[in-house]
Design a protein around this motif. Structure first.
Motif, mmCIF file in Angstrom:
data_model
loop_
_atom_site.group_PDB
_atom_site.id
_atom_site.type_symbol
_atom_site.label_atom_id
_atom_site.label_comp_id
_atom_site.label_asym_id
_atom_site.label_seq_id
_atom_site.Cartn_x
_atom_site.Cartn_y
_atom_site.Cartn_z
ATOM 1 N N ILE A 44 47.354 45.250 46.257
ATOM 2 C CA ILE A 44 47.580 46.074 45.057
ATOM 3 C C ILE A 44 46.288 46.758 44.627
ATOM 4 O O ILE A 44 46.270 47.919 44.243
ATOM 5 C CB ILE A 44 48.104 45.226 43.880
ATOM 6 N N LEU A 45 45.182 46.010 44.710
ATOM 7 C CA LEU A 45 43.911 46.566 44.248
ATOM 8 C C LEU A 45 43.398 47.639 45.204
ATOM 9 O O LEU A 45 42.806 48.625 44.782
ATOM 10 C CB LEU A 45 42.883 45.440 44.083
ATOM 11 N N ASP A 46 43.665 47.454 46.509
ATOM 12 C CA ASP A 46 43.119 48.371 47.522
ATOM 13 C C ASP A 46 43.950 49.635 47.729
ATOM 14 O O ASP A 46 43.398 50.705 47.948
ATOM 15 C CB ASP A 46 43.008 47.661 48.885
ATOM 16 N N ASP A 47 45.269 49.496 47.700
ATOM 17 C CA ASP A 47 46.143 50.595 48.114
ATOM 18 C C ASP A 47 46.474 51.496 46.927
ATOM 19 O O ASP A 47 47.320 51.173 46.093
ATOM 20 C CB ASP A 47 47.424 50.015 48.733
ATOM 21 N N ARG A 48 45.826 52.629 46.840
ATOM 22 C CA ARG A 48 45.980 53.501 45.663
ATOM 23 C C ARG A 48 47.303 54.256 45.659
ATOM 24 O O ARG A 48 47.621 54.960 44.701
ATOM 25 C CB ARG A 48 44.794 54.457 45.563
ATOM 26 N N GLN A 49 48.095 54.090 46.735
ATOM 27 C CA GLN A 49 49.430 54.702 46.742
ATOM 28 C C GLN A 49 50.416 53.847 45.929
ATOM 29 O O GLN A 49 51.497 54.308 45.582
ATOM 30 C CB GLN A 49 49.969 54.824 48.189
ATOM 31 N N LEU A 50 50.022 52.609 45.679
ATOM 32 C CA LEU A 50 50.934 51.676 45.012
ATOM 33 C C LEU A 50 50.816 51.732 43.496
ATOM 34 O O LEU A 50 49.737 51.968 42.961
ATOM 35 C CB LEU A 50 50.605 50.239 45.418
ATOM 36 N N THR A 51 51.948 51.498 42.821
ATOM 37 C CA THR A 51 51.925 51.230 41.388
ATOM 38 C C THR A 51 51.965 49.712 41.239
ATOM 39 O O THR A 51 52.872 49.064 41.766
ATOM 40 C CB THR A 51 53.155 51.851 40.699
ATOM 41 N N GLY A 52 51.008 49.168 40.561
ATOM 42 C CA GLY A 52 50.928 47.716 40.477
ATOM 43 C C GLY A 52 51.151 47.197 39.071
ATOM 44 O O GLY A 52 50.678 47.771 38.089
ATOM 45 N N ILE A 53 51.926 46.111 38.980
ATOM 46 C CA ILE A 53 52.101 45.432 37.697
ATOM 47 C C ILE A 53 51.589 44.006 37.880
ATOM 48 O O ILE A 53 51.980 43.320 38.826
ATOM 49 C CB ILE A 53 53.588 45.405 37.276
ATOM 50 N N LEU A 54 50.708 43.586 37.001
ATOM 51 C CA LEU A 54 50.159 42.229 37.080
ATOM 52 C C LEU A 54 50.690 41.417 35.901
ATOM 53 O O LEU A 54 50.381 41.718 34.749
ATOM 54 C CB LEU A 54 48.619 42.277 37.062
ATOM 55 N N ASP A 55 51.521 40.413 36.211
ATOM 56 C CA ASP A 55 52.125 39.568 35.181
ATOM 57 C C ASP A 55 51.243 38.323 35.040
ATOM 58 O O ASP A 55 51.167 37.495 35.941
ATOM 59 C CB ASP A 55 53.556 39.203 35.624
ATOM 60 N N ILE A 56 50.587 38.229 33.891
ATOM 61 C CA ILE A 56 49.573 37.187 33.693
ATOM 62 C C ILE A 56 50.137 36.056 32.833
ATOM 63 O O ILE A 56 50.903 36.301 31.906
ATOM 64 C CB ILE A 56 48.332 37.797 32.987
ATOM 65 N N GLY A 57 49.747 34.816 33.109
ATOM 66 C CA GLY A 57 50.209 33.663 32.323
ATOM 67 C C GLY A 57 49.704 33.710 30.893
ATOM 68 O O GLY A 57 48.879 34.554 30.532
ATOM 69 N N GLY A 58 50.165 32.767 30.086
ATOM 70 C CA GLY A 58 49.932 32.806 28.644
ATOM 71 C C GLY A 58 48.486 32.637 28.206
ATOM 72 O O GLY A 58 47.700 31.936 28.827
ATOM 73 N N ASP A 59 48.146 33.328 27.119
ATOM 74 C CA ASP A 59 46.889 33.123 26.406
ATOM 75 C C ASP A 59 45.642 33.457 27.223
ATOM 76 O O ASP A 59 45.710 33.984 28.302
ATOM 77 C CB ASP A 59 46.782 31.672 25.921
ATOM 78 N N VAL A 75 43.817 31.263 28.539
ATOM 79 C CA VAL A 75 43.774 30.338 29.678
ATOM 80 C C VAL A 75 44.403 31.011 30.897
ATOM 81 O O VAL A 75 43.829 31.041 31.982
ATOM 82 C CB VAL A 75 44.543 29.027 29.350
ATOM 83 N N GLY A 76 45.588 31.581 30.693
ATOM 84 C CA GLY A 76 46.259 32.259 31.788
ATOM 85 C C GLY A 76 45.528 33.527 32.200
ATOM 86 O O GLY A 76 45.505 33.896 33.374
ATOM 87 N N ALA A 77 44.917 34.200 31.220
ATOM 88 C CA ALA A 77 44.261 35.486 31.481
ATOM 89 C C ALA A 77 42.962 35.320 32.258
ATOM 90 O O ALA A 77 42.444 36.276 32.827
ATOM 91 C CB ALA A 77 43.996 36.210 30.163
ATOM 92 N N ARG A 78 42.458 34.080 32.290
ATOM 93 C CA ARG A 78 41.188 33.828 32.978
ATOM 94 C C ARG A 78 41.240 34.253 34.450
ATOM 95 O O ARG A 78 40.228 34.597 35.041
ATOM 96 C CB ARG A 78 40.836 32.338 32.855
ATOM 97 N N VAL A 79 42.457 34.230 35.042
ATOM 98 C CA VAL A 79 42.565 34.601 36.461
ATOM 99 C C VAL A 79 42.054 36.020 36.708
ATOM 100 O O VAL A 79 41.650 36.352 37.818
ATOM 101 C CB VAL A 79 44.014 34.514 36.999
#
Lengths: 221, 357
Positions: free
Chosen positions: A86-101, A103-107
């Motif tokens: 997702i990060l490399d391929d600029r042809q793609l539309t990417g959605i990143l679903d992140i866990g709660g708070d 703590v989850g956003a740390r990823v």
């Protein structure tokens, strides 16, 4: 266009409905002809994750990127290597679903340098019926905590105020008022108001409205 | 009061705080970790004590100590962690110390899976520890009940001076549902003159102990405990019946399967199949008499028990209650696999020898 950026990163407090929004957004984008990849980066919750909708997403040509079943059910907070696609391929539309708070956003912190090179928006999903983010100051404190652990700046607020199957138009309006107040205080725009499509006729005053159908069902629904 | 959206595990923790929980001791394990997580943030703010113990065994023994000192004490865990607590639970029962123990059940045996399960029914209702003891076991089927039952559990525990368990499959701990906070009022008997909380001029010393080394004294103590258990059986039975008045088939289920059963009932009733649900709310004391009477009704032809268990565990209590009056079938899965509405409809039709539509 609801989310014009190449990468949409969905964050928020636990249980605000990030995954429901993420799955609906992916389906919406795919229906507009975009090539969509949805990354389930929830390392916090053991149940109700977007990976449970893998078949539905794949039917609509959406690629789901999630940790292997072996890792998730072993309770290992591993991240999928395919996220690089997702990060490399600029042809793609990417959605990143992140866990709660935060703590989850740390990823996200690990990917910060690469995300900053892309056309991205970080969204903050807000549900005024969740007691820990129901007022302006607590909603902002969760938002700032997510920004500070990720090192990314929030681009927009998503009003996703609901009470599961008991949601009324009043709930969505209450959430709209909260989102507006948070927006005024922070200068971050309200990107959209999310509501079940059945409520849409009662919400014509809210714009833009993003009508959804419930995809993350419980086993008796 | 307006409803709020809560995650099951967080709601349980908040409910306990509102019920005057003084101390929480626990150790993280999926799918219950939000209980200690929430407690760690909010219980100290409410004036209580939170300790993340070094193990589940340590946690239950901290509960023993705090409960013995008259505190409202609680621990929570998930299946394998609850196994570790069994020694402490029998000591609590033996020493007559009130405590609340929440089991957010996952699949077993052993480490099993982190997905929802109901394989700890025997452990909860038969007593996983040694000796002749019972614990009241409350089984919520939604987040509102989880909240209400945790608060009730503190009262029941204090009233009988006995540990009380709240058991639910992991789904109820993990899911989000709207709930309403009702004002909480304690049942009577808040005084604990037996507590080892300091002598303060009292003439005698209170001792918390489960050791009765003299055989006759131990027998007398056991007789005393058994009278208490008999009283709980008389007073604490809870259950729910839905659509049983004319039902040919009675589905017995608790927790999440009971909710799936309600959806299956809608489908079956739509096809003209008369189905009812009998949902035990206290797994112990089991609602034996009401189920026995229901099974004896002429319109009831068959019983179908459904659990998140491969072998069926509540099934034993169903058999004891039905006493052979009607045939009993079983449908169950383990490992977090949920019985579906379709499977339930099929099992119901097959039990009644009707064709599935």
């Amino acid at each position: 266009m609801l989310c014009p950026h190449r990468l949409t990163i969905i964050t928020g407090h636990y249980g605000t409905g990030k995954t429901e929004f993420a799955v609906n957004l992916a389906l919406h984008m795919a229906s507009r002809g975009q090539t969509v990849s949805l990354a389930d980066l929830d390392i916090v919750n053991p149940y109700f994750r977007s990976r449970e909708r893998r078949d539905l997403l794949s039917e609509h040509g959406i690629r789901l990127i999630a940790s292997s079943q072996a890792c998730t059910d072993a309770d290992v907070p591993s991240l999928p290597a395919e996220l690089n696609a997702i990060l490399d391929d600029r042809q793609l539309t990417g959605i990143l679903d992140i866990g709660g708070d935060r703590v989850g956003a740390r990823v996200l912190a690990r990917y910060r340098p690469r995300i900053l090179r892309e056309d991205y928006q970080l969204l903050y999903v807000l549900n005024a019926n969740r007691p820990e983010v129901r007022d302006v100051s607590s909603a902002i404190s969760y938002l700032r905590a997510i920004e500070s652990v990720t090192g990314l700046v929030c681009f927009g607020i998503v009003n996703n105020t609901h009470l599961c199957s008991e949601t009324t138009a009043d709930d969505v309006h209450k959430g709209a008022a909260l989102a507006q107040a948070v927006s005024q205080e922070t200068g971050i725009p309200v990107v959209c108001h999310v509501a079940h499509e059945a409520l849409a006729p009662e919400l014509t005053d809210l714009s833009p409205l993003f009508p959804i159908t419930i995809r993350m069902k419980k086993p008796w629904e | 009061m307006a409803k709020e959206l809560w995650k099951g595990n967080e709601a349980i923790a908040e409910a306990a705080i509102r019920a005057g929980c003084d101390c929480f001791f626990g150790y993280p394990i999926t799918p219950q970790s939000e209980v200690p997580e929430y407690m760690s943030v909010h219980l100290p703010k409410a004036g209580g004590v939170f300790v993340q113990s070094e193990s589940e065994i340590a946690a239950i023994n901290m509960v023993y100590g705090a409960g013995g000192a008259g505190m409202r004490a609680m621990t929570s865990s998930s299946s394998p962690g609850i196994s570790l607590k069994q020694e402490g639970i029998t000591y609590l029962a033996g020493a007559e110390v009130p405590a609340v123990i929440v089991n957010c059940m996952r699949g077993g045996p052993g480490l099993g899976t982190i997905q929802p399960g109901q394989g700890d029914y025997f452990q909860a209702t038969r007593g996983g520890g040694n000796g002749d003891y019972r614990t009241v076991v409350l089984a919520p089927a939604n987040v509102q009940e989880a909240v209400d039952f945790v608060q009730d559990a503190f009262d029941i525990a204090d009233e009988y001076r006995n540990p009380v368990m709240v058991v639910m499959d992991g789904l109820i701990g993990q899911m989000m549902e709207p709930i309403e906070w009702k004002p909480y009022t304690r049942r009577a008997c808040a005084e604990k003159p037996w507590a080892a909380s300091g002598k303060f001029g009292r003439g005698h010393t209170n001792i918390i102990n489960s050791l009765y080394i003299d055989p006759e004294a131990c027998d007398v103590h056991n007789q005393h405990l058994s009278r208490k258990f008999a009283l709980m059986e008389q007073r604490e039975v809870r259950y729910e019946r839905v659509g049983c008045e004319d039902a040919e088939l009675i589905i017995t289920a608790y927790g999440t399967p009971a909710r799936i059963a309600l959806s299956a009932m809608e489908v079956l009733r739509g096809q003209g199949v008369k189905v009812g649900l009998f949902r035990p709310i206290t797994l112990w004391p089991f609602p034996e008499k009401p189920l026995h009477e229901l099974a004896g009704q002429d319109h009831v032809k068959h019983i179908l028990d459904i659990e998140l268990s491969s072998t069926g565990q509540m099934l034993d209590d169903i058999r004891l209650a039905v006493e052979g009056q009607k045939p009993i079938s079983y449908l169950g899965h383990a490992g977090g696999v949920m019985p579906t509405v379709e499977e339930m409809v099929e099992a119901a039709c097959s039990a009644l020898k009707k064709e599935v539509k």
